[in-house]
Every structure is written in structure tokens, then in C-alpha cells.
Design an enzyme around this catalytic site. Structure first.
Site, PDB file in Angstrom:
ATOM      1  N   HIS A   6      79.463  23.349   1.000  1.00 50.95           N
ATOM      2  CA  HIS A   6      78.697  22.880  -0.156  1.00 50.95           C
ATOM      3  C   HIS A   6      79.610  22.440  -1.278  1.00 50.95           C
ATOM      4  O   HIS A   6      79.274  21.554  -2.057  1.00 50.95           O
ATOM      5  CB  HIS A   6      77.716  23.956  -0.593  1.00 50.95           C
TER       6      HIS A   6
ATOM      7  N   GLU B 140      67.750  24.080  11.229  1.00 53.81           N
ATOM      8  CA  GLU B 140      69.168  24.421  11.048  1.00 53.81           C
ATOM      9  C   GLU B 140      69.570  25.556  11.970  1.00 53.81           C
ATOM     10  O   GLU B 140      70.745  25.769  12.240  1.00 53.81           O
ATOM     11  CB  GLU B 140      69.411  24.873   9.595  1.00 53.81           C
TER      12      GLU B 140
ATOM     13  N   ASP C 260      74.419  22.941   9.123  1.00 51.89           N
ATOM     14  CA  ASP C 260      74.250  24.320   9.577  1.00 51.89           C
ATOM     15  C   ASP C 260      73.987  24.396  11.074  1.00 51.89           C
ATOM     16  O   ASP C 260      74.501  25.278  11.748  1.00 51.89           O
ATOM     17  CB  ASP C 260      73.092  24.989   8.819  1.00 51.89           C
TER      18      ASP C 260
ATOM     19  N   CYS D 122      69.298  15.134   7.853  1.00 50.13           N
ATOM     20  CA  CYS D 122      69.820  15.266   6.483  1.00 50.13           C
ATOM     21  C   CYS D 122      71.251  15.771   6.426  1.00 50.13           C
ATOM     22  O   CYS D 122      71.784  15.969   5.341  1.00 50.13           O
ATOM     23  CB  CYS D 122      68.994  16.289   5.704  1.00 50.13           C
TER      24      CYS D 122
HETATM   25  C1  PEP Z   1      72.405  21.115   6.505  1.00 45.93           C
HETATM   26  O1  PEP Z   1      72.599  22.295   6.804  1.00 45.93           O
HETATM   27  O2  PEP Z   1      72.706  20.152   7.233  1.00 45.93           O
HETATM   28  C2  PEP Z   1      71.790  20.778   5.212  1.00 45.93           C
HETATM   29  C3  PEP Z   1      71.373  19.562   4.936  1.00 45.93           C
HETATM   30  O3  PEP Z   1      71.719  21.768   4.287  1.00 45.93           O
HETATM   31  P1  PEP Z   1      72.986  22.285   3.451  1.00 45.93           P
HETATM   32  O4  PEP Z   1      74.141  21.372   3.734  1.00 45.93           O
HETATM   33  O5  PEP Z   1      72.597  22.291   2.031  1.00 45.93           O
HETATM   34  O6  PEP Z   1      73.173  23.655   4.009  1.00 45.93           O
HETATM   35 MG    MG Z   2      71.791  23.858   5.578  1.00 43.03          MG
END
Ligand code: PEP
Ligand code: MG
Length: 592
Positions: A194, A433, A457, A504
Site C-alpha cells: 500500500h 481477494e 492480495d 482492481c
Molecule cells: C487488491 O488486493 O488487489 C486490492 C485492490 O486491494 P488493496 O491493494 O487495497 O489491498
Molecule cells: Mg486487497
């Protein structure tokens, strides 16, 4: 005065751009350690000695708690901490430094810690070598006691700094003055952490996973960092700095005019690109890059900005309404708080859990902190009265979790209705995830209106590899056939049960992955907004039937390396564009 030697270090470039500035070393809790001149060195020495005494009492209490819980033999683990707190050589070095340098205790302690940690790390015996972490933990405790527990002091940074940290807690971004930070370099972490995602969102050049960074840099060193290549030059030659800074910025995003036409592949299939955003101010850029909505709004930053981790309903409402207003006519998908793991709230204790990625995070935490969760649900529902809003739940693992969330949403909706606020339908999505959720998609679909695949994830859980741990980063393989099979299962299931699905994770922002994802069956990709113009061009230059053929063949291969070797030339041939894709191929090379 002799100039410091130039040192070149290498890590992973995670956020594009070149930066030059002065290093400010911060510790694992984002605490900045400055050298401050002290007049009364005796008082400073006393302050330090008192912090040592408090630390000893805390360790004593911890030791007996540990012994009660797991047996007497485990208490001895903390004996090492006592030994350090009693070590005359260590303590005298610090006291001496306070007096000699008229230094504050924090600085003197941090200097001694760095020296001792280095000495331990150079030992041959593995057991003793590993003890360096005890020194770090004890030092952390003393620092905490010196400061009276004020972990976040990033709000008062000097201008033009490059932050250097072993591990930077992403919540630090919420409290620091971003304008003063030129770059970020860290010892641990990689592209999908992150911290990396936020650096990109904030356009802060960053390099992560730099071995031995903390023992190589000191606060005040000059540093040049290259967020595209992962190179970090300490004490660079001044001429080189001047010429680098004169160069035009490298891979500038192609924003330009906002595209009007619907994006289609060469054979006419519509594809929609949305933006992942973390900060409200990004939404304008997302729109001008051609985003057809916010596919993922990571709401965590709203919480990080609050010392108690609890923004009020009204504060949230203002943000959600603004996002949705600016994105009109497109929808925004608000992911409910995904705190925990590498996104610990300021109020959480980092040592709370030994394996935080598998611990209390995402929906698990929300369902335990009902008031906070309900406040967010209410803010989202109220915002939906004036805009197109979706709600997405992170880290769903079981049916019970989504059912419970649905009940809370229904209850909040009823309460709002009874006070005269009639909320329109708000589509509810599940983040895929956790592998268990993927295999349960069909059942989850009874409660979910859409799915959103979080590959960042999902890959970490599929491959059993912590997405922030540089030592096992070689196993974080988006091209592994197992990942491709999982993704194929997702698109096939979604098509069969007729539920929308979008992806995503960070992978959609790389042209090679993006084409592969199309071939696997995704028609909605969400990514950081700066990548949208490039992905738009690449998707518009390929035919879906070619992408499908490539994906089918890739799925028959056995290793990530095999997939890479087949896929990169195949996609480069299939994409009829003059864009040079070499650096994007290099970025995804599993052996590179
Ligand atoms: C992911 O896990 O791909 C996701 C979009 O969420 P984050 O990166 O915020 O964990
Ligand atoms: Mg995630």
C-alpha cells in the site's frame, strides 16, 4: 572536510520519477529522529535513564503475562530485552553521546542502535546474528517511552526531504505535509504494497526493497533516486545531479484531451477502464485521463487522517459526495475500510499480531468495530441519495460476513427511512481477494451484486507470499499459471451466473497483463489513473480474438517464466502500435 563517498544501491522502482533531496531517516513507526541541540545535558541523561527504568518495568510485566499465557519457558525470550536494558556498554555509549554531542536522547539512542545492529548483523553465528531484532525492539520501546507515545511526528517535516525507512507505514501519508517530500526509499516492500500504491497516487518517486538501506544512509545525506529503474545514489556527484535534474521527466502520463469515444478493441469489443484512487483530489486527474468511473476508492486514508481512526459521518459524507459529484455521470465504488495488515490504523499497535495479513483486517475488523462500520455505511447510503455510488466489501472470506454486512446495511437503510431519508438501491460488491471466496463465488452471488478482483492480495494468498516481503518477492508471480487459472475461473463463473466483474489489482496497469486479462475474459479494468491513457492505447490496438488466443496458450504452460517468455513477444506482435513496450516487459519478468 572530505566528501562522503558515492554509494549506489538497488531496489525496486515502485513509483515513477527522479528525485533529489536530503535523507531524513525515520523509524518503523514513522517517527522522525532529529538531532536537537540540548543545553542541559544532565537533565537529558536523566530523561534517558528514566525511560530505561520505565522500559524495564514494562518488560517485567510483559514477561509475567507471557509466562502466564504460554508457560515459563517462553518468558526467557524477554530476558534478552532485559540484558540490553542493562547493558552498560550500550547505555554508556548513549549517555556519553548525549554529553559529548549535546544531543537529544532519541538521536543518541538511534545512533547507538544503528551501530549495534550492524555489529550483530556481521556475526557469523546465526543465532547471535538474528539478535539484532531484539535491539531494534528494545530501542523502539525506549523511544516510545522517551516521547510519551507520540508515534506520528511527520506533520512537521523540513522542505525537500527524501524519507528513508526500513518499512514505511502507509498511514504516515495521511499526516505528513506531502509537498515537502521529494521521494521515498525503503528497505522492505515492493510494488504492490500500500505504501507503493499511495506513492504512485501522490506522484512521489519511490524505490523499495533496498537491501541494507538503513545501515547505509544517515539523516542529512544527499540522495538521488530513480523511481523507474530502482537505482538509489547516495552522495551523488553534484554535476551528475545538475544534469539529471535538467532532463525532461521520463514517462510522463499522456493526459491531454479527455477521450470521448467509448474504448473498443480492434475487433469492436467495448472495454471500460476505471480508476483506483486513494485521495479525493485524484478524481479530477482520473476523469481527464478517461476513467469511466472510480472502480475502487480505498477509503482508508480518511481514517488514517484521524488520530483516533474515526472520521465522523458528516466528514465522510462530504468526501463521498465530492467524489461522486466530480465523477458524474460515472459511478464510484467505495470500498469500506480495509484496515489491518500493512494498513494499520494509527490507533493500532503494530505488534498486535504476528501474521497481520491473515489477521483481523478488512471486513473482519469492520464487523468487530460495528459503530465505525455502521457510521461508514450510513455515510455511503446518504451519499448515494445524490450520486451513483456502489459499496464494496474487502477481504470477504465467508457467506456469513456478507450476510452480516447486508443486515447492517438494511438496518441503517430502515433507520434513515424512518427519519425521512429514502436511499436508492446501492449495488453491493465483494472483493475477491481470498481464494476461498473465489471458489464460493456462486454462493456469494446470492448476496453480491458484483465482484471486484483484488489481485494484489489474491496473488499473495494463492502463492503464500507476503506482498511486502522482499525476501520472497520472487514468488509473487502474477504470471504463474495457477493465478491465470484462478482468474479464468472467475471470469467464467461470473459469465455463467451473469454478475459483473472487474479487476482492481495493480496488474491491470501493465500493458502486457492488461491484454492477458482481456484474453482471460475481463472487460472492466480498474487501475491508477496515470496508467489509463497508455492502457487505452494498447487495448485499442489489439483484437480481442488475438488476446484470447494468447491467453489460451498461456494457460497451457507450466511456470511463470514459460508464460513470460511466450507472452511478451506474442503480445508485442499482436498490439499494432508504435509504443515501445520494452520497459513494461522488463517490469513483469519473473526472473528479472
Ligand atoms: C487488491 O488486493 O488487489 C486490492 C485492490 O486491494 P488493496 O491493494 O487495497 O489491498
Ligand atoms: Mg486487497
Amino acid at each position: 572536510m572530505s566528501a562522503k563517498p558515492e554509494i549506489v544501491l538497488f531496489g525496486t522502482g515502485v513509483s515513477s520519477g527522479t528525485a533529489y533531496g536530503q535523507v531524513l531517516k525515520i523509524d518503523s513507526r514513522n517517527r522522525v529522529i532529529f538531532h536537537a541541540e540540548v543545553d542541559d545535558v544532565d537533565a537529558e541523561a536523566r530523561r534517558f535513564t528514566e525511560a530505561i527504568e520505565i522500559s524495564k518495568r514494562q518488560v517485567e510485566a510483559l514477561k509475567s503475562r507471557l509466562e502466564e499465557k504460554v508457560g515459563g519457558e517462553h518468558g526467557v525470550i524477554l530476558d534478552m530485552h532485559f540484558l540490553i536494558l542493562d547493558d552498560r556498554v550500550f547505555l554508556d555509549e548513549i549517555l556519553d553521546s548525549i554529553r559529548r554531542n549535546h544531543a537529544n536522547a532519541e538521536w543518541a539512542l538511534a545512533q547507538a542502535r544503528d551501530r549495534f545492529v550492524e555489529a550483530y548483523k556481521s556475526l557469523e553465528d546465526e543465532y547471535f546474528r538474528e539478535r539484532y531484532s531484539d535491539i531494534e525492539h528494545v530501542t523502539e520501546r525506549i523511544l516510545m517511552n522517551l516521547s510519551g507515545e507520540q508515534p506520528f511526528s511527520l506533520s512537521n517535516l523540513p522542505d525537500g526531504v527524501v524519507l528513508a525507512a526500513r518499512d514505511f507505514n502507509p498511514s504516515g501519508f495521511a499526516v505528513m505535509d506531502i509537498g515537502k517530500v521529494r521521494g521515498l526509499i525503503t528497505e522492505s516492500g515492493g510494488r504492490t504494497t500500500h505504501t507503493a500504491i499511495l506513492s504512485r497516487g501522490l506522484r512521489i518517486p519511490a524505490v523499495m526493497g533496498i537491501k541494507n538501506l538503513m545501515s547505509s544512509v544517515s539523516t542529512g545525506d544527499k540522495v538521488m533516486l530513480y523511481g523507474d529503474t530502482g537505482q538509489v545514489v547516495l552522495n551523488p556527484d553534484q554535476k551528475q545531479v545538475e544534469s539529471e535534474l535538467k532532463k525532461p521527466a521520463g514517462l510522463l502520463p499522456e493526459t491531454g484531451r479527455r477521450p470521448r469515444a467509448r474504448l473498443r478493441t480492434r475487433d469492436g469489443v467495448a472495454v471500460s477502464l476505471c480508476a483506483n484512487i486513494e485521495f479525493e483530489h485524484e478524481v479530477g486527474a482520473a476523469k481527464s485521463c478517461g476513467a469511466e468511473g472510480v472502480g475502487l476508492y480505498r477509503s482508508e486514508l480518511l481514517y488514517f487522517r484521524h488520530p483516533d481512526g474515526k472520521p465522523s459521518i458528516e466528514e465522510q459524507l462530504v468526501v463521498y459526495q465530492r467524489l461522486s459529484e466530480e465523477m458524474k455521470p460515472h459511478p464510484i465504488s467505495i470500498r469500506t475500510l480495509d484496515a489491518g495488515a500493512d494498513k494499520a490504523l494509527p490507533s493500532e499497535k503494530p505488534e498486535h499480531c504476528a501474521n497481520p495479513n491473515m489477521g483481523l483486517r478488512g471486513i473482519r475488523l469492520s464487523l468487530q468495530s460495528r459503530d465505525t462500520f455502521q457510521a461508514q455505511i450510513e455515510a455511503i447510503l446518504r451519499a448515494a441519495c445524490s450520486g451513483r455510488i456502489e459499496m464494496t466489501l474487502p477481504m470477504i472470506t465467508t457467506m456469513e460476513e456478507i450476510r452480516e454486512a447486508r443486515l447492517l446495511i438494511a438496518e441503517t437503510r430502515r433507520r434513515l427511512a424512518s427519519s425521512g431519508i429514502k436511499v436508492p438501491p446501492v449495488p453491493l460488491g465483494v472483493m475477491l481477494e481470498v481464494p476461498a471466496a473465489v471458489l464460493m463465488m456462486e454462493s456469494l452471488a446470492a448476496e453480491a451484486d458484483f465482484f471486484c478482483v483484488g489481485t494484489n492480495d489474491l496473488i499473495q494468498y494463492l502463492m503464500a507470499v507476503d506482498r511486502g516481503n522482499g525476501e520472497v518477492a520472487y514468488l509473487y508471480q502474477p504470471l504463474h499459471p495457477c493465478v491465470l487459472h484462478y482468474l479464468t475461473f472467475i471470469t467464467k463463473t461470473a459469465a455463467r451466473i451473469k454478475k459483473p466483474v472487474r479487476i482492481c489489482g495493480e496488474i491491470s496497469a501493465n500493458p502486457f497483463y492488461a491484454i492477458l486479462l482481456l484474453g482471460i475474459g475481463f472487460k472492466q479494468l480498474s487501475m491508477n489513473s496515470l496508467s489509463i491513457p497508455l492502457i487505452r492505447r494498447v487495448v485499442g490496438a489489439v483484437s480481442l480474438s488475438d488476446a484470447r488466443k494468447i491467453a489460451r496458450k498461456a494457460l497451457r504452460l507450466k511456470t511463470a517464466k514459460d508464460v513470460y517468455e511466450y507472452l511478451t513477444p506474442a503480445i508485442a506482435r499482436a498490439v499494432s502500435t508504435d509504443i515501445n513496450l520494452d520497459s513494461w516487459a522488463a517490469e513483469i519478468n519473473p526472473g528479472g
